[in-house]
Design an enzyme around this catalytic site. Structure first.
Site, PDB file in Angstrom:
ATOM      1  N   LYS A  13     -76.224  36.413  39.898  1.00 25.70           N
ATOM      2  CA  LYS A  13     -77.448  36.797  40.623  1.00 25.70           C
ATOM      3  C   LYS A  13     -78.065  38.059  40.014  1.00 25.70           C
ATOM      4  O   LYS A  13     -79.270  38.124  39.812  1.00 25.70           O
ATOM      5  CB  LYS A  13     -77.143  37.080  42.105  1.00 25.70           C
ATOM      6  CG  LYS A  13     -76.579  35.915  42.877  1.00 25.70           C
ATOM      7  CD  LYS A  13     -76.432  36.234  44.345  1.00 25.70           C
ATOM      8  CE  LYS A  13     -75.517  37.390  44.657  1.00 25.70           C
ATOM      9  NZ  LYS A  13     -74.096  37.166  44.361  1.00 25.70           N
ATOM     10  N   ARG A  88     -76.541  37.872  53.573  1.00 27.06           N
ATOM     11  CA  ARG A  88     -75.184  37.371  53.342  1.00 27.06           C
ATOM     12  C   ARG A  88     -74.576  36.790  54.601  1.00 27.06           C
ATOM     13  O   ARG A  88     -73.478  36.252  54.552  1.00 27.06           O
ATOM     14  CB  ARG A  88     -74.311  38.524  52.876  1.00 27.06           C
ATOM     15  CG  ARG A  88     -73.980  38.509  51.370  1.00 27.06           C
ATOM     16  CD  ARG A  88     -73.199  39.766  51.111  1.00 27.06           C
ATOM     17  NE  ARG A  88     -72.380  39.795  49.950  1.00 27.06           N
ATOM     18  CZ  ARG A  88     -72.725  40.342  48.796  1.00 27.06           C
ATOM     19  NH1 ARG A  88     -73.933  40.779  48.597  1.00 27.06           N
ATOM     20  NH2 ARG A  88     -71.848  40.418  47.819  1.00 27.06           N
ATOM     21  N   ARG A 127     -66.642  41.487  33.785  1.00 20.62           N
ATOM     22  CA  ARG A 127     -67.896  42.183  34.064  1.00 20.62           C
ATOM     23  C   ARG A 127     -67.774  43.696  33.887  1.00 20.62           C
ATOM     24  O   ARG A 127     -66.841  44.321  34.354  1.00 20.62           O
ATOM     25  CB  ARG A 127     -68.311  41.879  35.503  1.00 20.62           C
ATOM     26  CG  ARG A 127     -69.598  42.556  35.910  1.00 20.62           C
ATOM     27  CD  ARG A 127     -70.256  41.855  37.035  1.00 20.62           C
ATOM     28  NE  ARG A 127     -69.532  41.984  38.294  1.00 20.62           N
ATOM     29  CZ  ARG A 127     -69.882  41.349  39.400  1.00 20.62           C
ATOM     30  NH1 ARG A 127     -70.917  40.541  39.405  1.00 20.62           N
ATOM     31  NH2 ARG A 127     -69.195  41.498  40.508  1.00 20.62           N
ATOM     32  N   ARG A 164     -66.540  47.914  37.967  1.00 15.74           N
ATOM     33  CA  ARG A 164     -66.700  48.220  39.391  1.00 15.74           C
ATOM     34  C   ARG A 164     -65.326  48.265  40.064  1.00 15.74           C
ATOM     35  O   ARG A 164     -64.477  47.414  39.791  1.00 15.74           O
ATOM     36  CB  ARG A 164     -67.542  47.121  40.043  1.00 15.74           C
ATOM     37  CG  ARG A 164     -69.014  47.362  39.940  1.00 15.74           C
ATOM     38  CD  ARG A 164     -69.814  46.190  40.381  1.00 15.74           C
ATOM     39  NE  ARG A 164     -69.401  45.607  41.658  1.00 15.74           N
ATOM     40  CZ  ARG A 164     -70.070  44.654  42.286  1.00 15.74           C
ATOM     41  NH1 ARG A 164     -71.184  44.173  41.751  1.00 15.74           N
ATOM     42  NH2 ARG A 164     -69.650  44.173  43.417  1.00 15.74           N
ATOM     43  N   ARG A 175     -63.407  38.788  48.515  1.00 17.13           N
ATOM     44  CA  ARG A 175     -64.873  38.621  48.466  1.00 17.13           C
ATOM     45  C   ARG A 175     -65.247  37.139  48.397  1.00 17.13           C
ATOM     46  O   ARG A 175     -66.224  36.705  49.001  1.00 17.13           O
ATOM     47  CB  ARG A 175     -65.453  39.393  47.263  1.00 17.13           C
ATOM     48  CG  ARG A 175     -65.480  40.898  47.531  1.00 17.13           C
ATOM     49  CD  ARG A 175     -65.591  41.703  46.269  1.00 17.13           C
ATOM     50  NE  ARG A 175     -66.837  41.505  45.558  1.00 17.13           N
ATOM     51  CZ  ARG A 175     -66.991  41.773  44.264  1.00 17.13           C
ATOM     52  NH1 ARG A 175     -65.986  42.230  43.542  1.00 17.13           N
ATOM     53  NH2 ARG A 175     -68.140  41.576  43.695  1.00 17.13           N
TER      54      ARG A 175
END
Ligand code: AMP
Length: 295
Positions: A13, A88, A127, A164, A175
């Protein structure tokens, strides 16, 4: 265009939003980025959000909604926005619907980015973000040396790659569970409103971008791009430019109306106005007239 990008963590996203920002010139509104910025600044919101974020859980709806309401109230979202990571939950989706109805700015499209679980985990573990400009990279698609040879637009130095804190194995599992439980139901919510488009978000970034463009509809994208360049081209109409943009007849009408108004004002102030000459001359009433000569 007002767009929502839906998808699990790691579905791309953020990356696709950044590409749309460049193409359409509308801002990305990422609830995760806004929350991380609040945590980094140590604000009250950041303090209250941090624990949930560190544990991979969702931050309270009321906190997130307040933050999004404020963000969508900023001027740069008037021409559109890309919502990334928000809504969400069903409660957030309903609140967003009410907010946009009040602003008379309904959503144009909601795009669901589909990626299977194994690929999501692989992407999240690779990531990395630049600590300075926030750009997102993936070590599986771009080698570290290639990324670090690019210069960060913010510092002019090579990107500083960081991971992160919530991109670790345990938090990622939570998550993904939270996504299935709380966010997946939004697919039906938006399908029922006729806004949902689903795309396969596996493959490289370019391929996914192409699918996203098709899903948003080429004509709608062309219109949004045209609006972007029209905004850039529109002259700042002051003085000579405003004058040049007016047709001659309109200028003549405006000039004589201004003249009439000025004469009325001066007459009220006790000034006589000579309307015969080309440039109006004014005399104080009773002055400048040869003695003995009647008017
Ligand atoms: P993201 O960068 O979108 O993956 O978000 C990172 C974290 O911020 C999430 O795991 C949540 O803890 C929190 N978060 C982001 N967006 C929301 C939201 N819309 N509602 C609740 N929590 C959120």
């Amino acid at each position: 265009m007002r767009i929502v990008l839906l998808g699990a963590p790691g579905s791309g996203k953020g990356t696709q939003s950044q590409r749309l920002v460049e193409r359409l010139g509308i801002p990305q509104v990422s609830s995760g980025d806004l929350l991380r910025a609040a945590v980094a600044r140590g604000t009250e919101l950041g303090r209250r959000a941090k624990e949930a974020m560190d544990g991979g859980r969702l931050v309270d709806d009321s906190l997130v909604l307040q933050m999004i309401r404020e963000r969508l109230g900023e001027g740069d979202t008037r021409r559109g926005f890309i919502l990334d990571g928000f809504p969400r939950t069903l409660a957030q989706a309903e609140a967003l619907e009410r907010l946009l109805r009040d602003l008379t700015q309904p959503l144009d499209a909601v795009v669901q980015l589909e990626v299977d679980a194994a690929e999501l985990v692989r992407r999240i573990s690779g990531r990395r973000c630049c600590a300075d400009c926030g750009r997102v990279f993936n070590l599986f698609t771009s080698p570290r040396t290639a990324i670090e040879s690019e210069l960060c637009p913010k510092t002019g130095a090579p990107h500083r790659l960081t991971q992160r804190p919530d991109d670790n194995e345990v938090t990622v599992a939570e998550r993904l569970r939270v996504y299935e439980e709380k966010t997946r139901p939004l697919i039906d919510f938006y399908r029922a409103r006729g806004l949902l488009r689903v795309i396969d978000a596996t493959g490289n970034v370019e391929e996914v971008s192409r699918r996203l463009s098709q899903a948003l509809g080429a004509p709608a994208l062309r219109a949004a791009r045209a609006a972007k360049s029209a905004t850039r081209r529109a002259p700042h109409r002051t003085g000579a430019r405003r004058k040049a943009a007016q047709p001659k007849s309109a200028r003549r009408r405006a000039k004589s109306a201004a003249g009439r108004a000025a004469r009325r004002g001066k007459a009220r102030a006790g000034l006589r106005v000579n309307t015969r000459g080309k440039s109006p001359r004014t005399t104080r009433a009773g002055q400048g007239r040869p003695k003995g000569k009647p008017r």
